[in-house]
Scaffold this active site. Structure first.
Site: not given
Length: 667
Positions: A406, A473
């Site tokens: 990322e 998540h």
């Protein structure tokens, strides 16, 4: 500059270099040395605040810069003064930068070499060091996509190679075969930590093998070797785009910065490298071989000293910056002239996820320079299938699967922006932005304020609970970013808003965090125009009007509020969907609260430190006299979000809102 050395320790091979080029190399390597010696005097006099010396390393910066074309980007570090002087930046501007004057490059907002300049194709460092490596990837990617056949050179020290950004950037460059020269200046110490405590391989160049990358070791104090080898490699990369790792063996003759000194360095090591001085050795070599005589070298030196003093005088005479709050605030974001595009023609009743996909697709059609990057977004279509079919329409050059990195991908997006291209980065889940947090909050957010460089990047953030996905998540982490000046944060609750706001976010040249609640993807439908259209950022939506209370919310929580009102039709409420958290439409909130006298804020995020707290404070400050009750906040529990459905239900504020609302109404 002392001239104690009378013998040449470094071996020079002049083949194919004429006298003119040899003298130019000499002038360019001498200039930063003389500037540094002057700066050290000014530092002792208190006329500059700090100095990071590159004495002993000048040949690397100068040789690399001379090997590149003027239109090729260089990303230097704080010991690479030779990059700036070789690119012939007017010295008074450098001096003004170091003194915090307006004619510098950051308007006094940052120091040292923490700046960039498009005019000279230089992108300076930030203190976190590693991010610029990924930024170089983005610039190189733009060059490759535009078939420009340019090289991008990026510098780091041996200490910086321990950062994860280094490894991510090299991996991305290798996988995508990007034309980057990764230049590692191995000067022996990361501040005071020696190389044997930094890494456990013989040479940093050896790491190239692990990335399937060509690598070379270069004698960093040999200006001719640096120039010739880098020139050869740069030309090769222009013809055959690929990354190359270069390790320059050199030594830092002064402290990390002047205050730190060099007491931690053994004297024998200092003595060994002192005789390898890149300036003195080269000057002696030129004289010994008849390329330069004493009179010529004296004239060159005097000319440089005269230039330094002349430009210092200009910088010292410049007035100090007068603080201006309006200017400071105006420069946080690049000016964006919103262009309203109305959706016309037919509409369809579509899901939230379809609205995102359609909006993204239409923006890709509208902007030929728009690149999408993310994990599994190409043939697979992303984990939520938002980019399903995009590769067939736009190709893999524009719809790019990324490694799991990322940080490097956010940095690559920044590099694309520097090179004049737009990008959308998909975080597979908003939770994973933590692995790229540094470049978001320190690079994207601060670039325009620091040196007027836009970060034309949208980061899509699938977020939120209600789907039993657990602590990694299901977070809704918008408050991490609303706190950071320079970022825009958008969080729609309806398909119509999502499509129009996404189009505007992509048009906006500023960095935008675009939150998409996963629980809404397939549960919410709405009539949405088929055509491309835009909606303004920073404008809330008033969903219903009433007189009893103002309900303020965003994302999935908006629907919880509406469901509560459906069960309680007797409650007359203004319901305001923020849509945009930064910028915030505070005036719409104030107008409503002054009418109703009561306000309740519902957010999915946990309570403390969330945006509800700031909204509550704003209402108290601006609407206190109109309030008939304290402002009420309703939010999730002060725990990480759990996995088991019954625990998640307890965690979320959905079932708590109705009681809180009624309690407020009874106050």
């Amino acid at each position: 500059m002392t001239k104690e050395s009378t013998s040449v320790i470094i071996e020079y091979h002049v083949e194919n270099l004429d006298k003119e080029k040899l003298i130019q190399l000499y002038k360019n390597v001498l200039k930063p040395r003389l500037i540094e010696e002057k700066m050290l005097i000014l530092l002792r006099q208190g006329k500059i605040s700090k100095w990071f010396s590159g004495i002993g390393q000048e040949a690397i910066a100068v040789g690399v810069t001379m090997a590149l074309n003027a239109d090729e980007y260089i990303l230097p570090m704080h010991r690479n003064l030779g990059v700036f002087t070789t690119r012939e930046i007017p010295l008074y501007r450098l001096f003004a930068q170091w003194q915090g004057k307006a004619s510098g490059f950051t308007k006094g907002r940052d120091r040292s070499f923490h700046f960039g300049t498009q005019e000279y194709k230089i992108v300076g460092m930030i203190s976190h060091l590693g991010p610029q490596l990924g930024v170089a990837d983005g610039i190189a990617l733009a060059s490759k996509l535009k078939n420009k056949n340019n090289v991008t050179a990026v510098f780091t020290g041996e200490g910086g190679t321990s950062e994860g950004d280094f490894h991510e950037a090299l991996n991305v460059a290798s996988v995508w075969q990007l034309p980057v020269l990764f230049c590692v200046e191995n000067n022996g110490y990361g501040l005071s930590t020696p190389t044997n405590e930094q890494y456990n391989c013989a040479n940093i160049a050896d790491r190239g093998l692990g990335y399937g990358m060509e690598s070379h070791i270069i004698e960093g104090n040999n200006i001719i070797e640096v120039y010739k080898k880098v020139s050869e490699l740069a030309q090769s990369i222009r013809e055959n785009p690929r990354p190359i790792l270069l390790e320059f063996k050199t030594f830092r003759m002064r402290g990390h910065e002047e205050a730190s000194g060099v007491k931690y360095v053994p004297q024998a090591l200092m003595d060994t490298w002192a005789v390898k001085d890149p300036v003195l050795n080269y000057e002696t070599f030129l004289k010994d071989h008849g390329f330069l005589n004493d009179d010529e070298s004296t004239a060159i030196r005097e000319g440089i000293v005269t230039e330094i003093n002349k430009h210092l005088d200009v910088a010292f005479k410049e007035e100090i910056i007068i603080p201006d709050e309006v200017k400071e605030l105006d420069d946080v974001y690049k000016m964006f002239d919103y262009n309203s595009v109305l959706g016309s023609g037919e509409s369809d009743n579509i899901r939230f996820i379809d609205a995102i996909s359609n909006g993204l697709r239409q923006s890709m059609e509208r902007h030929n320079d728009l690149i999408i990057m993310g994990q599994d977004i190409a043939e697979y279509g992303g984990v939520f299938k938002i980019t399903d079919g995009f590769v067939a329409q736009f190709g893999k050059e524009r719809v790019r699967n990324t490694p799991i990195c990322e940080s490097a991908i956010v940095e690559t997006a920044m590099g694309l922006s520097i090179a004049g291209m737009k990008s959308v980065v998909e975080m597979q889940f908003a939770d994973f932005v933590t692995s790229g947090f540094n470049p978001v909050v320190n690079y994207l957010a601060k670039s325009h304020y620091r040196w007027a460089q836009q970060a034309d990047v949208v980061i899509r953030m699938p977020c939120g609970g209600g789907v039993a996905a657990g602590p990694f998540h299901s977070q809704t982490n918008e408050a991490w970013f609303t706190k950071t000046p320079g970022l825009k944060v958008i969080y729609p609750a309806f398909p119509y808003d999502a499509k129009g706001l996404l189009a505007t976010a992509i048009n906006d040249p500023n960095p935008v965090l675009f939150f998409e609640h996963k629980g809404l993807y397939r549960s919410i439908r709405q009539e949405v125009p088929n055509d491309y259209y835009t909606l303004p950022l920073g404008k809330a939506s008033v969903l219903s009007k009433g007189n009893d209370v103002t309900i303020i919310s965003y994302g999935a929580a908006v629907h919880w509020a509406l469901e509560t009102l459906e069960r309680n039709p007797e409650i007359s409420a203004d319901v305001i969907d923020l849509r945009s958290l930064q910028p915030l439409d505070a005036e719409t909130l104030y107008k409503s609260v002054r009418k109703t006298g009561k306000a309740i804020i519902l957010q999915e995020d946990s309570l403390f430190g969330g945006i509800a707290s700031d909204i509550s404070a704003l209402i108290m400050e601006h609407c206190f006299e109109a309030l008939d009750a304290p402002v009420k906040r309703v939010a999730s529990m002060e725990t990480p979000i759990p996995f088991a459905s019954q625990l998640e239900t307890q965690y979320l504020p959905k079932d708590k809102f109705e009681a809180a609302l009624k309690m407020l109404l009874e106050y």
